[in-house]
Design an enzyme around this catalytic site. Structure first.
Site, PDB file in Angstrom:
ATOM      1  N   ARG A 104      24.395  17.278  41.779  1.00 37.85           N
ATOM      2  CA  ARG A 104      23.679  16.044  41.451  1.00 37.85           C
ATOM      3  C   ARG A 104      24.454  15.152  40.478  1.00 37.85           C
ATOM      4  O   ARG A 104      23.942  14.086  40.083  1.00 37.85           O
ATOM      5  CB  ARG A 104      22.283  16.370  40.864  1.00 37.85           C
ATOM      6  CG  ARG A 104      21.380  17.139  41.824  1.00 37.85           C
ATOM      7  CD  ARG A 104      19.924  17.139  41.341  1.00 37.85           C
ATOM      8  NE  ARG A 104      19.334  15.807  41.375  1.00 37.85           N
ATOM      9  CZ  ARG A 104      18.121  15.497  40.908  1.00 37.85           C
ATOM     10  NH1 ARG A 104      17.369  16.447  40.364  1.00 37.85           N
ATOM     11  NH2 ARG A 104      17.654  14.265  40.966  1.00 37.85           N
ATOM     12  N   ARG A 149      17.640  22.966  32.101  1.00 32.50           N
ATOM     13  CA  ARG A 149      18.515  21.858  32.463  1.00 32.50           C
ATOM     14  C   ARG A 149      19.042  21.105  31.240  1.00 32.50           C
ATOM     15  O   ARG A 149      20.235  21.046  31.021  1.00 32.50           O
ATOM     16  CB  ARG A 149      17.765  20.874  33.383  1.00 32.50           C
ATOM     17  CG  ARG A 149      17.236  21.486  34.678  1.00 32.50           C
ATOM     18  CD  ARG A 149      18.351  21.754  35.665  1.00 32.50           C
ATOM     19  NE  ARG A 149      17.897  22.367  36.904  1.00 32.50           N
ATOM     20  CZ  ARG A 149      17.522  21.716  37.993  1.00 32.50           C
ATOM     21  NH1 ARG A 149      17.518  20.403  38.004  1.00 32.50           N
ATOM     22  NH2 ARG A 149      17.161  22.364  39.077  1.00 32.50           N
ATOM     23  N   HIS A 178      11.856  21.866  34.845  1.00 32.21           N
ATOM     24  CA  HIS A 178      11.842  20.585  34.126  1.00 32.21           C
ATOM     25  C   HIS A 178      10.504  20.474  33.394  1.00 32.21           C
ATOM     26  O   HIS A 178       9.475  20.901  33.946  1.00 32.21           O
ATOM     27  CB  HIS A 178      11.908  19.395  35.098  1.00 32.21           C
ATOM     28  CG  HIS A 178      13.270  19.015  35.580  1.00 32.21           C
ATOM     29  ND1 HIS A 178      13.481  18.596  36.883  1.00 32.21           N
ATOM     30  CD2 HIS A 178      14.463  18.937  34.954  1.00 32.21           C
ATOM     31  CE1 HIS A 178      14.766  18.298  37.032  1.00 32.21           C
ATOM     32  NE2 HIS A 178      15.379  18.497  35.885  1.00 32.21           N
ATOM     33  N   CYS A 272       8.393  13.305  39.794  1.00 32.28           N
ATOM     34  CA  CYS A 272       9.841  13.393  40.029  1.00 32.28           C
ATOM     35  C   CYS A 272      10.377  12.157  40.754  1.00 32.28           C
ATOM     36  O   CYS A 272      11.527  11.766  40.555  1.00 32.28           O
ATOM     37  CB  CYS A 272      10.178  14.610  40.886  1.00 32.28           C
ATOM     38  SG  CYS A 272       9.754  16.178  40.136  1.00 32.28           S
TER      39      CYS A 272
HETATM   40  N1  ARG Z   1      15.838  19.529  43.675  1.00 34.86           N
HETATM   41  C1  ARG Z   1      15.765  18.801  42.449  1.00 34.86           C
HETATM   42  C2  ARG Z   1      16.412  19.590  41.317  1.00 34.86           C
HETATM   43  O1  ARG Z   1      16.269  20.790  41.302  1.00 34.86           O
HETATM   44  C3  ARG Z   1      14.345  18.457  42.128  1.00 34.86           C
HETATM   45  C4  ARG Z   1      14.190  17.570  40.937  1.00 34.86           C
HETATM   46  C5  ARG Z   1      12.761  17.276  40.621  1.00 34.86           C
HETATM   47  N2  ARG Z   1      12.660  16.305  39.610  1.00 34.86           N
HETATM   48  C6  ARG Z   1      11.894  16.414  38.525  1.00 34.86           C
HETATM   49  N3  ARG Z   1      11.778  15.375  37.740  1.00 34.86           N
HETATM   50  N4  ARG Z   1      11.270  17.524  38.221  1.00 34.86           N
HETATM   51  O2  ARG Z   1      17.061  19.042  40.474  1.00 34.86           O
END
Ligand code: ARG
Length: 278
Positions: A104, A149, A178, A272
């Protein structure tokens, strides 16, 4: 639990404020890698269905009177639909994202460019952080997640740049990787959250700051019910979060249920998909 008829409990003196959201149409959505426990690249996704569900979310915001701006999706960035991760915007100051996973990484500069081209005051981050995925803004504080994260060093960087106290909260359950999968602001002063997602000390912080919080069950958390968006009166929330929805109505909120089941295959819900420009 109230037994009042629904017409009575939905009457509310709660007030909404008009919002401005940034969203990204999931034209290239798929699950091609796995960076959280929700993602199984073998499961298969339906991009057209994801776009349809996302369009319903966008329409829900517009019919509530909110403004929605769009950022162009980029091929090869299937998670770019999750705009919340793209930045944190407070009083027109834009703190950029720096993603934890290589898959990402290119999203960070893409979102920051959107704001730079529109003349916002921006800060390119030195520390890993996933924007509003881990930063939730209330009137007096910003709640900040860490553990999976966002680097706790970013919390200090955000506080210095934005001038609002940042409260660190430690996440402990990988399904709720998150902060915005475990907690959402109901308005500028109160929140709803799932206790099981937090460390013992962080839970005590939440209890101290928000004695009147809405406490969600594991069942509501497991359908990403906490990944909701409130404008102070209307709460856009995954329809499957039935217990949470009942409690929100009992507290006088108007509930706007949505179905984002396709995007949940990537671990995402309504919040999200939504970056607030405040
Ligand atoms: N597949 C994405 C990840 O794991 C999903 C992100 C979801 N976003 C959020 N704000 N929780 O990064």
């Amino acid at each position: 639990m109230s037994l009042a008829p629904s017409a009575e409990i939905s009457r509310s003196d709660r007030t909404s404020t008009a919002r401005h959201y940034l969203m990204c149409r999931p034209e290239f959505f798929t699950v091609s890698y796995s960076i959280n426990p929700w993602m199984d690249p073998g499961e298969g996704t339906d991009t057209a269905r994801a776009v349809g569900q996302w369009e319903s979310l966008r329409q829900a915001y517009e019919s509530l009177g909110h403004r929605v701006s769009l950022i162009d999706p980029i091929e090869g960035l299937p998670d770019m639909v999750f705009a919340a991760n793209g930045a944190l915007v407070v009083e027109g100051r834009v703190y950029g994202a720096k993603f934890a996973h290589a898959e990402r990484a290119a999203e960070g500069p893409a979102y920051l460019d959107w704001f730079i081209r529109r003349g916002y005051e921006t800060l390119a981050p030195s520390f890993t952080n996933e924007g509003e995925g881990d930063y939730l803004t209330l009137d007096d504080v910003i709640l900040a997640g860490t553990g999976f994260r966002t680097d706790v060093a970013s919390h200090m960087e955000a506080q210095e740049f934005l001038g609002r106290p940042v409260v660190t909260l430690r996440l402990v359950d990988p399904r709720f990787y998150h902060l915005d999968t475990a907690l959402f602001p109901l308005d500028g002063h109160n929140v709803a959250y799932y206790p099981g997602a937090f460390s013992a000390g962080s839970l005590r912080v939440l209890q101290r700051l928000f004695p009147d919080a809405v406490i969600a069950s594991a069942a509501d958390a497991e359908v990403l019910g906490l990944n909701a968006v409130s404008d102070g009166r209307n709460v856009v929330v995954n329809a499957e979060a039935t217990g949470l929805i009942l409690e929100l109505k009992r507290r006088g909120f108007e509930v706007v249920p949505v179905d984002l089941s396709e995007l949940r295959k990537s671990g995402g819900g309504p919040k999200c998909c939504t970056l607030e420009i405040r």
